[in-house]
Design an enzyme around this catalytic site. Sequence first.
Site, mmCIF file in Angstrom:
data_model
loop_
_atom_site.group_PDB
_atom_site.id
_atom_site.type_symbol
_atom_site.label_atom_id
_atom_site.label_comp_id
_atom_site.label_asym_id
_atom_site.label_seq_id
_atom_site.Cartn_x
_atom_site.Cartn_y
_atom_site.Cartn_z
ATOM 1 N N GLY A 123 40.373 30.476 39.359
ATOM 2 C CA GLY A 123 40.911 31.795 39.674
ATOM 3 C C GLY A 123 39.830 32.705 40.206
ATOM 4 C CB CYS A 124 39.432 36.370 39.979
ATOM 5 S SG CYS A 124 38.166 37.629 40.203
ATOM 6 C CG PHE A 125 34.372 34.594 42.850
ATOM 7 C CD1 PHE A 125 34.678 35.937 42.868
ATOM 8 C CD2 PHE A 125 34.024 33.998 44.057
ATOM 9 C CE1 PHE A 125 34.634 36.694 44.038
ATOM 10 C CE2 PHE A 125 33.978 34.724 45.237
ATOM 11 C CZ PHE A 125 34.281 36.074 45.224
ATOM 12 C CD1 TRP A 126 34.110 39.145 41.420
ATOM 13 C CD2 TRP A 126 35.748 40.625 41.078
ATOM 14 N NE1 TRP A 126 34.216 39.924 42.552
ATOM 15 C CE2 TRP A 126 35.212 40.839 42.366
ATOM 16 C CE3 TRP A 126 36.798 41.432 40.636
ATOM 17 C CZ2 TRP A 126 35.695 41.845 43.215
ATOM 18 C CZ3 TRP A 126 37.278 42.429 41.486
ATOM 19 C CH2 TRP A 126 36.732 42.632 42.758
ATOM 20 C CB CYS A 127 37.722 35.892 35.596
ATOM 21 S SG CYS A 127 38.923 37.183 35.944
#
Length: 231
Positions: free
Chosen positions: A61-65
Amino acid sequence: MRIPSLSGIRRSIAPAWSILLGITLVTANTATCMAAQPAEETQSDAKPGESKEAVATLAGGCFWCTEAVYERMEGIEDVVSGYIGGTVPNPTYEQVCSKLTGHAEAVEITYDPSVVTYEEILEVFFKTHDPTTLNRQGADAGPQYRSSIFYHDEEQKKIAEKYIEKLNQSGEYNRKIVTLLEKATTFYPAEEYHQDYFRRNPNAGYCKYVVQNKVRKFNREFGDKIKKDLK
């Protein structure tokens, strides 16, 4: 109070911070941008007990997470957000978001195998995202958000296959795990404003609504794996 669309929050946050950091983003009407340079591919054949650095590349998913979670894990030396698995060299964030390049948002993790094993890294991976939804994590949908393990050698592939089989047999999930196993190709680090995003922007909307929950889950499930200076 109605919570705004998380994907909309994320799209609106990125351009604002890119301006503050002096980064020019490519939009649908822009043909040029600053391209990220590909990271050197690194194979990992280290065994537990050795001090040699090893690399794991994961998309959940989102690489920030994903980045925010692994930055807290003992034995992890570096985490870089970027793009992998596509056909366009030096892709930009906007190109990847178009869903036409084939890339996934991913993180490249450099770790010390004498402190943490590849299987332990996978354990955190599966606990902190939904591996039963291939191209969706929450409000983030599209192939760039796919669940995938990009293995660097046959040993990593075998470990991942065995771990997925164990999870499927455990009954821990109501649906079958659909996480892909893809051979690692060139990893392109994302634009600078994406790096360490949660640490830099803890009060940004997407961070408060989504990333923070992932970090809390890691803290709750893996308290023994948190870096000592973060406890």
